[in-house]
Design a protein around this motif. Sequence first.
Motif, PDB file in Angstrom:
ATOM      1  N   TYR A   1       5.162  11.481   8.814  1.00  0.00           N
ATOM      2  CA  TYR A   1       4.902  11.382   7.583  1.00  0.00           C
ATOM      3  C   TYR A   1       4.648   9.848   7.237  1.00  0.00           C
ATOM      4  O   TYR A   1       5.142   8.994   8.203  1.00  0.00           O
ATOM      5  N   TYR A   2       4.047   9.532   6.043  1.00  0.00           N
ATOM      6  CA  TYR A   2       3.476   8.300   5.672  1.00  0.00           C
ATOM      7  C   TYR A   2       3.705   8.028   4.251  1.00  0.00           C
ATOM      8  O   TYR A   2       3.550   9.013   3.709  1.00  0.00           O
ATOM      9  N   ALA A   3       3.860   6.932   4.001  1.00  0.00           N
ATOM     10  CA  ALA A   3       3.818   6.539   2.564  1.00  0.00           C
ATOM     11  C   ALA A   3       3.029   5.257   2.173  1.00  0.00           C
ATOM     12  O   ALA A   3       3.142   4.347   3.038  1.00  0.00           O
ATOM     13  N   THR A   4       2.077   5.404   1.543  1.00  0.00           N
ATOM     14  CA  THR A   4       1.394   4.149   0.713  1.00  0.00           C
ATOM     15  C   THR A   4       1.511   4.036  -0.611  1.00  0.00           C
ATOM     16  O   THR A   4       1.911   4.893  -1.269  1.00  0.00           O
ATOM     17  N   SER A   5       1.007   2.853  -1.076  1.00  0.00           N
ATOM     18  CA  SER A   5       0.866   2.771  -2.485  1.00  0.00           C
ATOM     19  C   SER A   5      -0.179   3.888  -3.093  1.00  0.00           C
ATOM     20  O   SER A   5      -1.309   4.312  -2.128  1.00  0.00           O
ATOM     21  N   ASN A   6      -0.162   4.632  -4.211  1.00  0.00           N
ATOM     22  CA  ASN A   6      -0.700   5.595  -4.622  1.00  0.00           C
ATOM     23  C   ASN A   6      -1.925   4.913  -5.406  1.00  0.00           C
ATOM     24  O   ASN A   6      -2.971   5.671  -5.745  1.00  0.00           O
TER      25      ASN A   6
END
Length: 103
Positions: free
Chosen positions: A37-42
């Motif tokens: 899983y990864y998260a970045t600014s949208n």
Amino acid sequence: QGTWHEAAALGALNEGEPHGIEIAGHHIALYRVGNEYYATSNICTHAEALLSDGILDGCEIECPLHMGRFDIRTGEALTSPVEIDIRTYPVRVAGDRLEVCLS
Ligand code: FES
């Protein structure tokens, strides 16, 4: 020493389907690649399109507006017209939830 926030149920995160959320004023896109899983600014750094409306190709997210690409692991801006990297956020699995570290 960041603060961890609940971001989504793991069951809501499907391979190849970027998932946009907002936590404490942060617009964040969540991604699942296999069991990672990864998260970045949208928010695209080019003209503020939502990356969660874009297409995920492996570990690259393609912006829906002008097709610029970022590496979701590092936030690196990869292809024209994007030049400024996007922020990435640490994630961790807690039970059946994904948590994101802000700050
Ligand atoms: Fe994302 Fe232009 S707004 S590439």
